[in-house]
Design a protein around this motif. Structure first.
Motif, short mmCIF file in Angstrom:
data_model
loop_
_atom_site.label_atom_id
_atom_site.label_comp_id
_atom_site.label_asym_id
_atom_site.label_seq_id
_atom_site.Cartn_x
_atom_site.Cartn_y
_atom_site.Cartn_z
N ALA A 191 -4.80 -0.89 8.80
CA ALA A 191 -3.74 0.03 8.35
C ALA A 191 -3.29 0.91 9.51
O ALA A 191 -3.86 0.86 10.60
N ARG A 248 -3.96 5.59 13.95
CA ARG A 248 -4.40 6.99 14.08
C ARG A 248 -5.60 7.13 15.02
O ARG A 248 -5.80 8.17 15.63
N PHE A 265 -7.76 2.96 9.84
CA PHE A 265 -6.47 3.49 10.30
C PHE A 265 -6.33 3.28 11.81
O PHE A 265 -6.54 4.21 12.60
N THR A 299 0.85 -1.19 0.00
CA THR A 299 0.00 0.00 0.00
C THR A 299 0.89 1.24 0.00
O THR A 299 1.91 1.27 0.69
N THR A 319 -1.52 -4.05 6.79
CA THR A 319 -0.45 -3.42 6.02
C THR A 319 0.50 -2.77 7.01
O THR A 319 0.09 -1.94 7.84
N ASN A 376 0.65 5.77 -0.16
CA ASN A 376 -0.21 6.94 -0.06
C ASN A 376 0.66 8.16 -0.40
O ASN A 376 1.88 8.02 -0.53
N LYS A 418 5.24 7.45 18.41
CA LYS A 418 4.39 6.88 17.37
C LYS A 418 4.34 5.35 17.45
O LYS A 418 3.32 4.73 17.14
N LYS A 438 -6.74 3.73 -4.50
CA LYS A 438 -7.11 4.13 -3.14
C LYS A 438 -7.92 5.42 -3.20
O LYS A 438 -7.46 6.43 -3.74
N ARG A 459 1.44 0.36 14.01
CA ARG A 459 2.61 1.02 14.60
C ARG A 459 3.62 0.09 15.23
O ARG A 459 4.72 0.50 15.55
C1 E4P Z 1 -2.56 2.76 4.77
O1 E4P Z 1 -2.88 2.37 3.69
C2 E4P Z 1 -1.82 4.00 5.06
O2 E4P Z 1 -0.89 4.17 4.01
C3 E4P Z 1 -1.02 3.95 6.33
O3 E4P Z 1 -1.20 2.75 6.99
C4 E4P Z 1 -1.09 5.16 7.21
O4 E4P Z 1 -0.28 4.94 8.34
P1 E4P Z 1 0.18 6.10 9.32
O5 E4P Z 1 -0.97 6.46 10.19
O6 E4P Z 1 1.29 5.50 10.12
O7 E4P Z 1 0.62 7.25 8.46
#
Ligand code: E4P
Length: 280
Positions: free
Chosen positions: A222, A157, A154, A26, A242, A28, A172, A98, A225
């Protein structure tokens, strides 16, 4: 559970694919930016088209690679999704587009359902869609109803948002318990985000809802961490997690395994090692 690599860094992708346990990738815009900055720092010229083609070829057929659109309206997202798909899917037939589930920004600009409409229009054209920036089970349900092949909750997050509410300091990569954390003043009240106890709770609830209604859409956990969170997502029934390269590396490491390697290496008998040297 399938494992995707959450990276746009070609060298990381090459290495992870060589480890044989990667089922997809994946990306972004933030991950692409990170990869481009790393290339610029090493003095390399950037040819985005060629770079993405190299990623796709490296990952290979049967392993999906998610590429994200940049537009915010349904028309822009559909147009960009088609451009990405037409340009890149022919390389190895492994592109998924995406689409953010909702593109309303913090100033309130945007149409709340443009993401959903874009998902639907691309899905109607048989273009695989990964609905991203999912923060609630209901967003996942809407994306799946619109025709998304994947939803990406997510998890990390969500945990960040809960910790930010408490004002607590955190790194993080710190582990956040799947069961959530209690308000300091009371052991009865969990601190939640949209009534979710944690990012893993979000993943688990989407998995549950999709299972009740037999929704044919894969859940990609996703924003992972650390290795323990990947384990929690597997227990929650995520179809896919992922993970960033560093998390993938940490998933195979353990001090006990390392100590065991030291002990076994020290205990090797000469007669035993002779078996491998061809000596009799
Ligand atoms: C998923 O597809 C995103 O690219 C990713 O997991 C975002 O992760 P982050 O919150 O660590 O930036």
């Amino acid at each position: 559970m399938k494992l995707f690599l959450d990276s746009a860094h070609l060298q990381e992708i090459k290495k992870a694919v060589s480890w044989v346990i990667i089922d997809g990738v994946t990306t972004n815009p933030s991950l692409i930016k990170k990869a481009v900055l790393a290339m610029r720092e090493s003095g390399e010229r950037i040819d985005m088209d060629g770079y993405i083609k190299k990623i796709l070829a490296e990952v290979g057929r049967m392993r999906p690679v998610s590429l994200e659109v940049a537009g915010l309206t349904a028309d822009e997202m559909v147009e960009q999704g088609k451009i990405l798909y037409d340009k890149f899917d022919q390389v190895t037939g492994n592109v998924a587009i995406k689409i953010p589930v909702c593109t309303v920004n913090t100033s309130g600009e945007g149409d709340p359902f443009d993401g959903i409409m874009a998902i639907n229009r691309l899905s109607d054209e048989k273009i695989p869609v990964n609905a991203t920036l999912i923060f609630t089970p209901e967003q996942a349900l809407l994306a799946a109803k619109a025709g998304a092949d994947y939803v990406s909750p997510f998890a990390g997050r969500v945990d960040d948002r809960i910790r930010q509410k408490t004002g607590m300091k955190f790194e993080k990569t710190d582990y956040f318990p799947a069961t959530g954390i209690f308000d300091e003043s009371s052991t009865d009240s969990l601190i939640t985000d949209h009534e979710l106890n944690s990012g893993v709770d979000l993943v688990a609830r989407i998995v549950e809802i999709f299972s009740i209604y037999e929704v044919e859409c894969e859940v990609i956990a996703a924003s992972i961490r650390n290795a323990t969170q990947a384990r929690d997502c597997a227990e929650a029934g995520a179809d896919i997690a992922t993970v960033p390269f560093s998390v993938l590396e940490s998933m195979v490491m353990h001090p006990g395994t390392r100590d065991g390697i030291d002990a076994f290496t020290n205990d090797l008998e000469n007669d035993y090692t002779a078996l491998f040297s061809g000596e009799v």
